[in-house]
Every structure is written in C-alpha cells, then in structure tokens.
Design an enzyme around this catalytic site. Structure first.
Site, PDB file in Angstrom:
ATOM      1  CG  PHE A 136      -1.883   1.195   1.182  1.00  0.00           C
ATOM      2  CD1 PHE A 136      -2.990   1.181   0.349  1.00  0.00           C
ATOM      3  CD2 PHE A 136      -1.647   2.330   1.941  1.00  0.00           C
ATOM      4  CE1 PHE A 136      -3.866   2.275   0.284  1.00  0.00           C
ATOM      5  CE2 PHE A 136      -2.512   3.421   1.882  1.00  0.00           C
ATOM      6  CZ  PHE A 136      -3.619   3.390   1.057  1.00  0.00           C
ATOM      7  CG  ASP A 221       5.380   3.596   1.697  1.00  0.00           C
ATOM      8  OD1 ASP A 221       5.418   4.237   2.767  1.00  0.00           O
ATOM      9  OD2 ASP A 221       4.334   3.460   1.027  1.00  0.00           O
ATOM     10  CE  LYS A 250      -0.939   5.600   7.796  1.00  0.00           C
ATOM     11  NZ  LYS A 250      -0.634   4.874   6.592  1.00  0.00           N
TER      12      LYS A 250
HETATM   13  C1  LIG Z   1      -0.894   5.194   5.169  1.00  0.00           C
HETATM   14  C2  LIG Z   1       0.116   4.788   4.167  1.00  0.00           C
HETATM   15  C3  LIG Z   1       0.311   5.531   2.986  1.00  0.00           C
HETATM   16  C4  LIG Z   1      -0.589   6.697   2.600  1.00  0.00           C
HETATM   17  O1  LIG Z   1      -0.441   7.763   3.439  1.00  0.00           O
HETATM   18  P1  LIG Z   1      -1.522   8.990   3.325  1.00  0.00           P
HETATM   19  O2  LIG Z   1      -1.014   9.965   4.330  1.00  0.00           O
HETATM   20  O3  LIG Z   1      -2.854   8.392   3.662  1.00  0.00           O
HETATM   21  O4  LIG Z   1      -1.485   9.479   1.951  1.00  0.00           O
HETATM   22  C5  LIG Z   1       1.333   5.165   2.143  1.00  0.00           C
HETATM   23  N1  LIG Z   1       2.128   4.122   2.429  1.00  0.00           N
HETATM   24  C6  LIG Z   1       1.975   3.381   3.549  1.00  0.00           C
HETATM   25  C7  LIG Z   1       2.909   2.261   3.813  1.00  0.00           C
HETATM   26  C8  LIG Z   1       0.955   3.680   4.444  1.00  0.00           C
HETATM   27  O5  LIG Z   1       0.778   2.923   5.532  1.00  0.00           O
END
Ligand SMILES: *Cc1c(COP(=O)(O)O)cnc(C)c1O
Length: 401
Positions: A136, A221, A250
């Site tokens: 994700f 990420d 986050k």
């Molecule tokens: C939450 C998340 C995102 C997206 O972050 P947003 O602030 O909602 O755009 C991207 N990568 C990972 C691994 C995430 O957990």
C-alpha cells in the site's frame, strides 16, 4: 448545530463508513466520545499519533508556532522546515529532503524523482517500476497503481504505465521481473495495510542486491513503519539494508499532516527547480509540530520503550489466545502488531473491532483476517493492561457469539 453520525450520511461523500462513535477529546492514550464514554486507544489514528493525544510537547510547538507564522509557500523558506530537514538528514542515510503533506504525496514525489533520474541518467527505456502484491502506497493515481491491490486502482480509467508486481518475500519471482530497464522498486520494509507482513532477511537483502546489479533505485515506503513505530527510528536501520529513497509521513507529524521524501544528494539533484512542488509542503506550522514529535521520539528511552511495550502487548495477546484460541499468530514488529485470526474465525476481523469498540477499546484491522494494534509509542503501561482487559472481553463476546 447537533452533530450526529447521521449527518455524515447527509453531507459527506460516501467513500468512508465511519463508526457510530464520534470522539471529541483525547489525552495520552485515552479518548472520550460525545457521550463521555472513555476509550483506550490502540489505534493511534492509524499509526499516526505516535505520542498519543495532545502531548504537551506537540501542543506547545503548535501554540508557539501558531503565534509566529503559519504559512509562506515555497517562494520563501522557513526556519522550522530547515531545522526538521537537518534533523532528518542527520539521523538517516539521506542528504536531502522534500516535504509533502501526506504519505501518498511523499510517495508520488519519490516515484516521479525515480522516473526523472532514470530518464536523465539512463534514457527513456529505463522506466519500469516494480512493487509488491498487497503493498500500500497511498491513493493518488500513481501511488495506488504502484500499490498491489487492484481493487483500489481499478475503475478509474487508463492507469500510469510500466508498473509491475510480484509477491512479497518471493525473491525468485522478483529476480524474474527485474532487468536493466527497471528504474525503481518501491516496497514497505514491513507491509502494514496488506496484513502486517515482515520481510525475510534473505528477501530484503536480495532485493537490494538485485537493485544494485540492475542500477535500479530502491524506495522504502516507511510511511507506516517510520518514526519509531518498529522500535528503530526507521525500520531500515534494523534490517541492515539501506534504501536510495525513503518516504515518511503518518507518525512524522504526530497527528498534524506532513510527509517527507528523503534521499541522497546525487539522486536529489534530478528534481531541479520547477520539476515538482506543493503549496503546503514544508509549511512552518506542520514542520514545527513535526520537529517536536521527531525530537521526542528520537531518543533511546522512547525507542527502547517501544520494545518493552511490544513485549507487554504480545504477552497479553498470548494469554488471551491461550484462553480463547482465536489467533494463529501475532506478527509484526514494535508497536505495529497484527493478531492473525485462525481458520475458525477467518474473515471476521471486523467483528473483533466492533466488539472492541463496544468495550471501550479503539483497534484496527489489516484486511479481513488481521486485528491490528498501533498504539502511541509512549502509551502508559497501565493503559496497555487495561486495553488488553477490554480486548479480552471483546474476544469473549465474539467467541460466545
Ligand atoms: C498510510 C500509508 C500511505 C498513505 O499515506 P496517506 O497519508 O494516507 O497518503 C502510504 N504508504 C503506507 C505504507 C501507508 O501505511
């Protein structure tokens, strides 16, 4: 005006289906709703509230900066952004920082940088991006296409091209996919939304080695794993593998929206003046709060405390499982933990979440089979014990129908 859950259905786009509970106040790891009902927070706003609710260091930073200057745009730089960038680079492999407002935007910048770097250095044939099934990376069209869940990216017309996927932890499949035409590989160093899946050491080191062999950039990420979540400042620091680009969001803002992409100087230089940007990115208010969050988390005490809290949570979940036999395993790292339902409860993670809410515990799911816990990194040990007691009642409810 009376604000109720029904009002949501009247005035909001129906892309979310929020709980009936409307929280109005939080302090540390406790939250109160409109009716004064108290909750223990094991969700942390989806791994965001790394210091709980209304942590004094964050409230102070917000108030202080709020009375100085809020926003300038990138026509001018600002002190909080430069201080935060200096701290991010001092604490990591990176030399350079780009600020965004969210995880998706940080990833969007990383992917655009990788494509631009490849075009500048190697030519237009080097454009393939590889990512992993169940990964994700956010909801912009580029990042959701790189993410490995077709259900999220289908139904919006033609997708950005040259993006391929294979299974996480399947090095042979990855080796078959990568070539000299691969420009970048994007991965989470622990898949969060996909179900709390850790990489094997051979896999993540193998990915790094194959990226080196084929001159492809490795993008980690760390939007969910970063800023102390796994017990290291960034998860890569515990894995013996260094990426070329890393994204963080986050927990970086502790509840204030901010994201960042960080990288080495020789890669960063390809985002020349005018190639990319954001109106709010690097805003002084966001950066001041993030600086306070970063300073507070990046201490040996807080990071060691994550491991201590992980152990307490794991022990408690184990004891609950010995009594009720609902999980096949508890996986993850630090305070990014997933309790995987066994075959008897397969597909019912939401039932556990709903029962938890009834008993005054905020929890999360990661797919239909995993109950996810991402509490504050400084949650009081007493609140962990109380939260586990509430979770046990929720489990009992589900087990007893
Ligand atoms: C939450 C998340 C995102 C997206 O972050 P947003 O602030 O909602 O755009 C991207 N990568 C990972 C691994 C995430 O957990």
């Amino acid at each position: 005006m009376q604000v109720t859950r029904e009002l949501f259905n009247d005035v909001m786009v129906p892309n979310y289906n929020p709980s009936e509970v409307i929280p109005v106040r939080g302090e540390g790891s406790r939250v109160w709703d409109q009716n004064g009902k108290e909750f223990i927070d094991f969700a942390g706003g989806i791994a965001v509230n790394c210091l709980g609710h209304c942590h004094p260091a964050l409230v102070n930073a917000l108030k202080e900066q709020g009375e100085k200057i809020w926003h300038l745009s990138n026509v001018m730089t600002n002190e909080p952004a430069l201080r935060l960038a200096k701290k991010l680079t001092d604490a990591t492999f990176a030399d350079k920082v780009y600020f965004a407002n969210s995880g998706a935007e940080a990833n969007e910048a990383a992917l655009k940088l990788a494509r631009r770097w490849a075009l500048d250095v190697h030519g237009e044939q080097k454009n393939q991006i590889i990512a992993f099934n169940k990964g994700f990376h956010g909801r912009t069209f580029f990042t959701v296409t790189v993410g490995g869940q077709a259900a999220y990216s289908d139904g919006f017309g033609p997708k950005p091209a040259a993006i391929d996927h294979c299974d996480y932890n399947d090095l042979a499949a990855f080796e078959a996919l990568i070539s000299d035409n691969t420009c970048a590989v994007m991965m989470e160093p622990l898949q969060g939304e996909g179900g709390i899946i850790s990489p094997t050491s051979d896999f993540i080191k193998g990915v790094r080695a194959l990226c080196d062999k084929h001159n492809a950039l490795l993008i980690f990420d760390e939007v969910q794993t970063g800023v102390g979540r796994t017990g290291a400042l960034y998860a890569y620091q515990d894995l013996d593998v260094t990426p070329d680009i890393l994204t963080t969001a986050k927990a970086l803002g502790g509840g204030f929206p901010i994201g960042a992409m960080i990288t080495k100087a020789d890669i960063a230089e390809h985002l020349k003046v005018g190639t990319h940007g954001s109106t709010y990115g690097g805003n002084p208010l966001a950066c001041a709060v993030a600086e306070a969050a970063f300073d507070t988390v990046n201490t040996p005490g807080v990071l060691a405390g994550v491991k201590e809290r992980e152990q307490l949570l794991r022990d408690g979940l184990k004891a609950i499982n010995e009594k009720y036999d609902v999980f096949s395993e508890v996986r993850g790292k630090g305070l990014l933990l997933g309790a995987v339902l066994n075959s008897k409860y397969e597909g019912r993670s939401r039932d556990f979440l709903v029962a938890s809410t009834q008993h005054g515990l905020m929890s999360l799911v990661a797919g239909t089979n995993v109950v996810r816990f991402t509490p504050s990194l400084v949650i009081p040990l007493e609140d962990i014990k109380e939260g586990l007691a509430r979770f046990e009642k929720a489990v009992a409810d589900v087990v007893n129908g």
